[in-house]
Design a protein around this motif. Structure first.
Motif, mmCIF file in Angstrom:
data_model
loop_
_atom_site.group_PDB
_atom_site.id
_atom_site.type_symbol
_atom_site.label_atom_id
_atom_site.label_comp_id
_atom_site.label_asym_id
_atom_site.label_seq_id
_atom_site.Cartn_x
_atom_site.Cartn_y
_atom_site.Cartn_z
ATOM 1 N N ARG A 214 0.844 -1.203 0.000
ATOM 2 C CA ARG A 214 0.000 0.000 0.000
ATOM 3 C C ARG A 214 0.877 1.250 0.000
ATOM 4 N N ILE A 215 0.814 1.991 -1.064
ATOM 5 C CA ILE A 215 1.510 3.271 -1.155
ATOM 6 C C ILE A 215 0.434 4.339 -1.281
ATOM 7 N N LYS A 216 0.293 5.147 -0.261
ATOM 8 C CA LYS A 216 -0.811 6.086 -0.200
ATOM 9 C C LYS A 216 -0.836 7.044 -1.385
ATOM 10 N N ASN A 217 -2.060 7.359 -1.832
ATOM 11 C CA ASN A 217 -2.286 8.364 -2.877
ATOM 12 C C ASN A 217 -1.559 8.033 -4.177
ATOM 13 N N GLN A 236 -9.383 2.223 -18.139
ATOM 14 C CA GLN A 236 -8.078 1.634 -18.434
ATOM 15 C C GLN A 236 -7.827 1.465 -19.929
ATOM 16 N N PHE A 237 -8.878 1.353 -20.713
ATOM 17 C CA PHE A 237 -8.690 1.252 -22.160
ATOM 18 C C PHE A 237 -8.224 2.580 -22.749
ATOM 19 N N LEU A 238 -8.495 3.674 -22.030
ATOM 20 C CA LEU A 238 -8.076 4.991 -22.485
ATOM 21 C C LEU A 238 -6.672 5.341 -21.999
ATOM 22 N N ASN A 239 -6.426 5.134 -20.723
ATOM 23 C CA ASN A 239 -5.203 5.664 -20.122
ATOM 24 C C ASN A 239 -4.469 4.660 -19.246
ATOM 25 N N GLY A 240 -4.790 3.413 -19.379
ATOM 26 C CA GLY A 240 -4.091 2.387 -18.617
ATOM 27 C C GLY A 240 -2.798 1.978 -19.296
ATOM 28 N N CYS A 241 -2.394 0.748 -19.017
ATOM 29 C CA CYS A 241 -1.104 0.285 -19.518
ATOM 30 C C CYS A 241 -1.143 -0.110 -20.996
ATOM 31 N N TYR A 427 -9.164 11.178 -22.986
ATOM 32 C CA TYR A 427 -8.199 10.242 -23.589
ATOM 33 C C TYR A 427 -6.826 10.915 -23.555
ATOM 34 N N PHE A 428 -6.201 10.898 -22.382
ATOM 35 C CA PHE A 428 -4.968 11.652 -22.170
ATOM 36 C C PHE A 428 -3.781 11.043 -22.914
ATOM 37 N N TYR A 429 -3.792 9.728 -23.087
ATOM 38 C CA TYR A 429 -2.740 9.078 -23.894
ATOM 39 C C TYR A 429 -2.690 9.690 -25.291
ATOM 40 N N LYS A 615 -7.398 12.081 -8.929
ATOM 41 C CA LYS A 615 -7.161 10.801 -8.275
ATOM 42 C C LYS A 615 -6.481 9.816 -9.222
ATOM 43 N N LEU A 616 -6.687 10.031 -10.515
ATOM 44 C CA LEU A 616 -6.039 9.187 -11.526
ATOM 45 C C LEU A 616 -5.245 10.076 -12.477
ATOM 46 N N PRO A 617 -4.100 10.574 -12.040
ATOM 47 C CA PRO A 617 -3.280 11.397 -12.934
ATOM 48 C C PRO A 617 -2.681 10.547 -14.050
#
Length: 632
Positions: A214-217, A236-241, A427-429, A615-617
């Motif tokens: 657990r690594i906070k934030n 995750q399909f937009l900006n995941g791995c 869609y930040f990617y 929360k999801l940069p």
């Protein structure tokens, strides 16, 4: 007697210094100097990071100094030496720079030209023409093509990293970083006790927290907390791995017979499914590349399964991408199943397909991947459903659809129908990728226009044209569908080609590699393998079935160590725009580099501002986190 002052810079990397004898010969238009030993009395020459100066006396002026020859001879035992650069001060006070950036191994010599770049057609003297020809012949013998697996792009003729020429090996510290990072991961993540617990299932989802740090934030913690939510699944399909499989769906494929009745409860606009398709609100992810791929069978005690899932996604009225149907059966013969039953199998499929963009953009790094990840008995065999040869089949299959245009970032984004920012505002990617692509292309354009004054100069450059033909004919093995050019007609074509190389080996690789721990460390979100086939009917899947299907304790631990190690940046990493080795000395090129760095800094700054408070940069395409190249 005329005297030339020679300054020699030794590299600062590990083991760069030498105790061997170093000789120099200056070659000018009017003559050559004697072969001169560079040595100072009572002084330790050529230490790591040292810059040493020496006088070279000649009987008469050498004219314009065109070449510098450096030789290394054994003193006691062979002691490799890394020479960064040499400068020569002439008797008239002029300074000439001769970039080197080479390892001199054994009793080796290097002949250097000054740092001003010249097209082959611009060489006038027989001396430099001969030198250029010898250099090309030498490189052709050193860098040879070899097919690692049938149907793969050809790569350099080397089976192991240590077989490569010393000049293109990773630095010693970088070469051991993956091994060290993996060892540190096993220790820091406290998974030692689980490494050999194959066939031992976790008791429930909470039990996976025993190997989750657990690594906070952080994104990884947020994924652990929200992985079951439809929003997280779609995001995750937009900006995941693996953000490169997502595309707009205009017409449902015949193999995916979704009806309005099946998904109507998920639609928010009071439109039919057909109308939503026409309005551009339906998207699809199809992992057909996994169809027919052999699952991992290296462990006879554990059956492993691969599905080739399809997922239908819906853009709701809040512009969130949500799953509405998944078909997970390998045979593709069943009706679509709702997302709650087969989400884990689809996420596992996405994790398997990550090997495609990673290896496709890794170039030299593929040797390290081959040695440590996808080799026999490597990490893939231990932890992944595509281990034991499935990953080879998958790449062979994917190669049949690889084209040059699919490596051009704007083209592939547009071909997937996801280029409209108003339709997909998060869609930040895509957005960050566009900016990095344009900055890179602008930089490449600036440099190309410095040396190529017209389209004709590109056509007349025999060396660049031979390189282009070589990549198509040998690298891509003249595959009919690849559409790689064999000849460049204009500066614009050269700019695009070089931009593809730079972008693929830097930004594209960063986008699919360094987020692996963020998204894949919570095992249920991206299982490395599944130990049960996906259910073929709604209602059959329950928590117990999913827990029994997810990777066991041993495979989970191997997977976790791998994604940790792969996500780490190296100590002393060079990021996009950082060029400490000054191969180019001309002021216009240095100005272009400075402009490039400024543009990249502006992109990084704007990404930071966008990410503030999120929360999801999304930062995988931020230039300050994009290594300059995965091949150096």
């Amino acid at each position: 007697m005329p005297s030339y002052t020679v300054t020699v810079s030794t590299g600062s990397q590990w083991f760069a210094g030498t105790d061997d004898y170093i000789y120099i010969t200056l070659v000018g238009t009017e003559g050559c100097s004697e072969r001169t030993l560079l040595d100072k009395a009572l002084y330790n020459d050529f230490e790591r990071g040292a810059v040493d100066s020496y006088d070279v006396r000649v009987g008469e002026n050498l004219g314009e100094v065109l070449l510098v020859k450096i030789e290394k001879k054994k003193y006691w035992v062979q002691d490799d030496w890394y020479c960064s650069y040499i400068t020569v001060k002439t008797p008239s006070g002029d300074y000439l720079e001769f970039p080197c950036f080479h390892w001199l191994v054994d009793d080796k010599e290097v002949v250097l030209r000054d740092g001003r770049a010249h097209l082959p057609q611009d060489d006038k003297t027989s001396l430099v023409k001969l030198h250029r020809q010898k250099e090309l012949e030498k490189r052709r013998k050193t860098f040879r093509w070899k097919e690692w697996q049938p149907g793969f792009p050809m790569s350099i003729d080397a089976d192991r990293h240590k077989d490569l020429p010393r000049d293109i090996q990773f630095d010693s510290e970088k070469g051991v970083d993956f091994v060290l990072n993996y060892s540190k991961a096993i220790e820091n993540l406290f998974v030692n006790q689980f490494m050999h617990m194959f066939q031992s299932s976790w008791s429930d989802f909470a039990d996976f927290e025993r190997i989750f740090v657990r690594i906070k934030n952080t994104i990884s913690e947020y994924v652990m907390q929200h992985w079951k939510e439809d929003f997280m699944f779609g995001y995750q399909f937009l900006n995941g791995c693996n953000p490169i499989m997502f595309q707009k769906c205009i017409k449902l494929p015949d193999k995916f017979p979704v009806t309005h009745e099946m998904v109507s409860v998920s639609l928010e606009r009071e439109l039919t499914l057909e109308q939503e398709l026409e309005a551009g609100n339906i998207y699809i992810v199809d992992y057909e590349v996994l169809e027919g791929i052999s699952p991992n069978c290296t462990d006879p005690c554990t059956l492993q399964y691969l599905a080739a899932p399809i997922c239908l996604l819906y853009k709701n009225t809040q512009n969130k991408i949500l799953p509405i149907a998944i078909q997970g059966k390998t045979s593709r013969s069943s009706c679509p199943l709702m997302v709650s039953t087969t989400g884990c199998w689809l996420r596992s499929g996405s994790a398997q397909c990550l090997v495609l963009p990673c290896t496709g953009s890794s170039l030299l790094f593929t040797l390290c991947i081959r040695e440590q990840l996808i080799c026999e008995c490597g990490i893939f065999d231990k932890a992944n459903a595509t281990g034991g040869g499935g990953h080879v089949q998958m790449i062979q299959k994917a190669m049949k659809s690889l084209t040059f245009r699919s490596l051009c970032f704007p083209d592939i984004i547009k071909s997937r129908g996801v280029d409209n920012k108003e339709e997909l505002p998060t869609y930040f990617y895509r957005d960050d990728g566009y900016r990095v692509w344009e900055a890179t292309k602008s930089f490449v354009s600036d440099v190309v226009h410095i040396y190529y004054t017209s389209d004709e100069t590109v056509q007349e450059d025999g060396e660049i044209q031979a390189f282009i033909k070589d990549v198509c004919s040998f690298g891509m093995q003249d595959l009919d569908q690849c559409e790689f050019p064999k000849f460049l007609k204009s500066r614009e074509e050269l700019i695009e080609y070089l931009t593809v190389i730079v972008f693929t080996a830097s930004a594209q690789h960063a986008a699919v590699n360094f987020g692996q721990y963020d998204w894949y460390s919570w095992i249920p979100n991206a299982p490395s393998t599944m130990r049960r086939p996906p259910p073929n009917q709604k209602g059959l899947a329950n928590v117990n079935l999913i827990i029994e299907s997810l990777p066991d304790r041993g495979r989970s631990s191997w997977h976790l160590g791998a994604v940790w190690a792969l996500s780490q940046y190296q100590e002393g990493e060079l990021y996009l725009g950082m060029y400490p080795d000054e191969h180019f000395i001309e002021k216009p090129v240095k100005a272009a580099m400075q402009t490039f760095r400024k543009q990249l800094a502006e992109i990084s700054s704007s990404i930071k501002k966008r990410n503030d408070g999120k929360k999801l940069p999304y930062y995988n395409m931020s230039p300050e986190q994009i290594p300059n190249s995965v091949a150096v």
